[in-house]
Design a protein around this motif. Structure first.
Motif, PDB file in Angstrom:
ATOM      1  N   PRO A  62      13.440  27.826  94.418  1.00  0.00           N
ATOM      2  CA  PRO A  62      12.862  29.201  94.354  1.00  0.00           C
ATOM      3  C   PRO A  62      11.391  29.263  93.711  1.00  0.00           C
ATOM      4  CG  PRO A  62      15.103  29.111  93.230  1.00  0.00           C
ATOM      5  CD  PRO A  62      14.369  27.402  93.572  1.00  0.00           C
ATOM      6  N   ALA A  63      10.706  30.170  94.336  1.00  0.00           N
ATOM      7  CA  ALA A  63       9.270  30.353  93.819  1.00  0.00           C
ATOM      8  C   ALA A  63       8.950  30.510  92.386  1.00  0.00           C
ATOM      9  CB  ALA A  63       8.618  31.383  94.885  1.00  0.00           C
ATOM     10  N   PRO A  64       8.516  29.859  91.544  1.00  0.00           N
ATOM     11  CA  PRO A  64       8.286  29.804  90.334  1.00  0.00           C
ATOM     12  C   PRO A  64       7.036  30.902  89.985  1.00  0.00           C
ATOM     13  CG  PRO A  64       7.841  27.476  90.859  1.00  0.00           C
ATOM     14  CD  PRO A  64       8.063  28.347  92.091  1.00  0.00           C
ATOM     15  N   GLU A  65       7.281  31.626  88.891  1.00  0.00           N
ATOM     16  CA  GLU A  65       6.272  32.703  88.697  1.00  0.00           C
ATOM     17  C   GLU A  65       4.849  32.121  88.596  1.00  0.00           C
ATOM     18  OE1 GLU A  65       4.988  35.552  84.921  1.00  0.00           O
ATOM     19  OE2 GLU A  65       7.074  35.115  85.309  1.00  0.00           O
ATOM     20  N   GLY A  66       3.744  32.653  89.302  1.00  0.00           N
ATOM     21  CA  GLY A  66       2.557  32.233  89.416  1.00  0.00           C
ATOM     22  C   GLY A  66       2.192  31.447  90.804  1.00  0.00           C
ATOM     23  N   PHE A  67       3.104  31.498  91.677  1.00  0.00           N
ATOM     24  CA  PHE A  67       2.873  30.672  92.821  1.00  0.00           C
ATOM     25  C   PHE A  67       1.975  31.771  93.815  1.00  0.00           C
ATOM     26  CE2 PHE A  67       5.800  33.144  95.122  1.00  0.00           C
ATOM     27  CZ  PHE A  67       5.587  33.231  96.324  1.00  0.00           C
ATOM     28  N   PRO A  68       1.250  31.090  94.491  1.00  0.00           N
ATOM     29  CA  PRO A  68       1.031  29.731  94.825  1.00  0.00           C
ATOM     30  C   PRO A  68       0.141  28.863  94.219  1.00  0.00           C
ATOM     31  CG  PRO A  68      -0.129  31.034  96.540  1.00  0.00           C
ATOM     32  CD  PRO A  68       0.389  31.998  95.398  1.00  0.00           C
ATOM     33  N   LEU A  69      -1.121  29.516  93.603  1.00  0.00           N
ATOM     34  CA  LEU A  69      -2.212  28.801  93.055  1.00  0.00           C
ATOM     35  C   LEU A  69      -1.854  28.484  91.538  1.00  0.00           C
ATOM     36  CD1 LEU A  69      -5.022  30.608  94.891  1.00  0.00           C
ATOM     37  CD2 LEU A  69      -4.101  28.246  95.355  1.00  0.00           C
ATOM     38  N   GLY A  97      -3.014  30.072  88.907  1.00  0.00           N
ATOM     39  CA  GLY A  97      -4.025  30.148  88.068  1.00  0.00           C
ATOM     40  C   GLY A  97      -5.200  29.505  88.543  1.00  0.00           C
ATOM     41  N   TRP A  98      -4.960  28.456  89.427  1.00  0.00           N
ATOM     42  CA  TRP A  98      -6.311  27.848  89.759  1.00  0.00           C
ATOM     43  C   TRP A  98      -7.139  28.326  90.725  1.00  0.00           C
ATOM     44  CZ3 TRP A  98      -7.480  23.556  87.142  1.00  0.00           C
ATOM     45  CH2 TRP A  98      -6.511  22.815  86.540  1.00  0.00           C
ATOM     46  N   THR A  99      -8.237  28.614  90.141  1.00  0.00           N
ATOM     47  CA  THR A  99      -9.163  29.462  91.246  1.00  0.00           C
ATOM     48  C   THR A  99     -10.130  28.081  91.624  1.00  0.00           C
ATOM     49  OG1 THR A  99     -10.823  29.616  89.193  1.00  0.00           O
ATOM     50  CG2 THR A  99      -9.226  31.313  89.851  1.00  0.00           C
ATOM     51  N   GLU A 100     -11.179  28.401  92.587  1.00  0.00           N
ATOM     52  CA  GLU A 100     -12.131  27.401  92.999  1.00  0.00           C
ATOM     53  C   GLU A 100     -12.912  26.691  91.741  1.00  0.00           C
ATOM     54  OE1 GLU A 100     -14.178  28.586  96.350  1.00  0.00           O
ATOM     55  OE2 GLU A 100     -12.373  29.425  97.291  1.00  0.00           O
ATOM     56  N   GLU A 101     -13.572  27.610  91.104  1.00  0.00           N
ATOM     57  CA  GLU A 101     -14.102  27.399  89.873  1.00  0.00           C
ATOM     58  C   GLU A 101     -13.265  26.399  88.763  1.00  0.00           C
ATOM     59  OE1 GLU A 101     -13.716  30.486  90.756  1.00  0.00           O
ATOM     60  OE2 GLU A 101     -15.680  30.524  91.896  1.00  0.00           O
ATOM     61  N   LYS A 102     -12.263  26.689  88.700  1.00  0.00           N
ATOM     62  CA  LYS A 102     -11.419  25.874  87.888  1.00  0.00           C
ATOM     63  C   LYS A 102     -11.069  24.767  88.125  1.00  0.00           C
ATOM     64  CE  LYS A 102      -8.961  29.702  85.144  1.00  0.00           C
ATOM     65  NZ  LYS A 102      -7.862  30.033  85.019  1.00  0.00           N
ATOM     66  N   SER A 135      -4.921  24.735 103.701  1.00  0.00           N
ATOM     67  CA  SER A 135      -4.608  23.619 102.782  1.00  0.00           C
ATOM     68  C   SER A 135      -5.617  23.579 101.694  1.00  0.00           C
ATOM     69  CB  SER A 135      -4.799  22.668 103.869  1.00  0.00           C
ATOM     70  OG  SER A 135      -3.817  22.202 104.393  1.00  0.00           O
ATOM     71  N   ARG A 136      -5.100  23.453 100.565  1.00  0.00           N
ATOM     72  CA  ARG A 136      -5.968  23.264  99.461  1.00  0.00           C
ATOM     73  C   ARG A 136      -5.567  22.276  98.472  1.00  0.00           C
ATOM     74  NH1 ARG A 136      -9.409  26.904  98.433  1.00  0.00           N
ATOM     75  NH2 ARG A 136      -9.483  28.948  98.344  1.00  0.00           N
ATOM     76  N   MET A 137      -6.667  21.619  97.758  1.00  0.00           N
ATOM     77  CA  MET A 137      -6.341  20.649  96.807  1.00  0.00           C
ATOM     78  C   MET A 137      -6.383  21.110  95.235  1.00  0.00           C
ATOM     79  SD  MET A 137      -8.710  17.399  95.909  1.00  0.00           S
ATOM     80  CE  MET A 137      -9.921  18.318  95.313  1.00  0.00           C
ATOM     81  N   LEU A 138      -5.240  21.012  94.618  1.00  0.00           N
ATOM     82  CA  LEU A 138      -5.252  21.517  93.250  1.00  0.00           C
ATOM     83  C   LEU A 138      -4.751  20.260  92.367  1.00  0.00           C
ATOM     84  CD1 LEU A 138      -2.724  24.544  94.060  1.00  0.00           C
ATOM     85  CD2 LEU A 138      -5.271  24.516  93.560  1.00  0.00           C
ATOM     86  N   PRO A 139      -4.979  20.377  91.117  1.00  0.00           N
ATOM     87  CA  PRO A 139      -4.672  19.314  89.995  1.00  0.00           C
ATOM     88  C   PRO A 139      -3.070  19.279  90.144  1.00  0.00           C
ATOM     89  CG  PRO A 139      -6.189  20.770  89.269  1.00  0.00           C
ATOM     90  CD  PRO A 139      -5.931  21.401  90.696  1.00  0.00           C
ATOM     91  N   PRO A 140      -2.532  18.218  89.547  1.00  0.00           N
ATOM     92  CA  PRO A 140      -0.992  18.296  89.479  1.00  0.00           C
ATOM     93  C   PRO A 140      -0.722  19.588  88.789  1.00  0.00           C
ATOM     94  CG  PRO A 140      -2.191  16.108  88.472  1.00  0.00           C
ATOM     95  CD  PRO A 140      -3.184  17.026  88.865  1.00  0.00           C
ATOM     96  N   LEU A 141       0.742  19.924  89.344  1.00  0.00           N
ATOM     97  CA  LEU A 141       1.290  21.235  88.820  1.00  0.00           C
ATOM     98  C   LEU A 141       2.398  21.021  87.810  1.00  0.00           C
ATOM     99  CD1 LEU A 141       0.953  23.007  91.861  1.00  0.00           C
ATOM    100  CD2 LEU A 141      -0.618  23.292  90.193  1.00  0.00           C
ATOM    101  N   ALA A 142       2.276  21.269  86.593  1.00  0.00           N
ATOM    102  CA  ALA A 142       3.399  21.269  85.665  1.00  0.00           C
ATOM    103  C   ALA A 142       4.456  22.242  86.160  1.00  0.00           C
ATOM    104  CB  ALA A 142       2.902  21.770  84.429  1.00  0.00           C
ATOM    105  N   GLU A 143       4.225  23.386  86.821  1.00  0.00           N
ATOM    106  CA  GLU A 143       5.018  24.091  87.286  1.00  0.00           C
ATOM    107  C   GLU A 143       6.017  23.780  88.316  1.00  0.00           C
ATOM    108  OE1 GLU A 143       1.373  26.457  85.830  1.00  0.00           O
ATOM    109  OE2 GLU A 143       1.899  24.584  87.279  1.00  0.00           O
ATOM    110  N   LEU A 144       5.939  22.772  88.854  1.00  0.00           N
ATOM    111  CA  LEU A 144       6.826  22.030  89.784  1.00  0.00           C
ATOM    112  C   LEU A 144       7.110  20.756  89.445  1.00  0.00           C
ATOM    113  CD1 LEU A 144       4.746  23.133  93.209  1.00  0.00           C
ATOM    114  CD2 LEU A 144       6.722  24.086  92.155  1.00  0.00           C
ATOM    115  N   PRO A 145       8.121  20.493  88.389  1.00  0.00           N
ATOM    116  CA  PRO A 145       8.448  19.275  88.024  1.00  0.00           C
ATOM    117  C   PRO A 145       9.319  18.425  89.274  1.00  0.00           C
ATOM    118  CG  PRO A 145       9.835  20.932  87.105  1.00  0.00           C
ATOM    119  CD  PRO A 145       8.716  21.665  87.761  1.00  0.00           C
TER     120      PRO A 145
END
Length: 129
Positions: free
Chosen positions: A8-15, A17-22, A93-103
């Motif tokens: 199930p989709a966790p709260e805050g998906f898909p990013l 909170g990760w913006t391009e600047e962050k 397609s985007r690159m993000l840091p590792p996501l704690a929201e998806l264990p």
């Protein structure tokens, strides 16, 4: 070949909170090193798919790109430090840091969220608000 699990989709998906600047801040402040793990988010076909990939090279070329071991559903393995794919910067397609929201996400298992874009009551793709 990695397998996948649908959750199930966790709260805050898909990013989450990760913006391009962050993302750029994370890459510069950390700084990234070869062998570290980053997340690739793909929203191709309305499906939200996450996979992990190892960093193969950092600071490549004048734009100081990051090259990963895997590609997303569109584009190639090279990403700008903002997280945009170099070959399809307006793509899905985007690159993000590792996501704690998806264990559940690891190098052997991708994660597909049980959520589609464009369905009434469901979130829209990033940048399509």
């Amino acid at each position: 070949m990695p397998r996948h699990v649908t959750i199930p989709a966790p709260e805050g998906f898909p990013l989450f909170g990760w913006t391009e600047e962050k993302v750029k801040e994370y890459i510069i402040e950390k700084p990234l090193d070869v062998g570290e793990v980053m997340t690739i988010l793909s929203t191709h076909g309305g499906i939200t798919h996450y996979r992990l990939a190892r960093v193969e090279a950092v600071n490549v070329g004048k734009q100081r790109r990051v090259v990963l071991s895997r590609a997303g559903s569109s584009g190639g393995t090279a990403f700008h430090r903002s997280g945009k794919n170099c070959f399809m910067p307006t793509g899905q397609s985007r690159m993000l840091p590792p996501l704690a929201e998806l264990p559940e996400l690891n190098l052997e298992q991708d994660v597909i969220l049980d959520a589609l874009y464009g369905v009434p009551g469901r979130p829209r793709a990033p940048g399509k608000e």
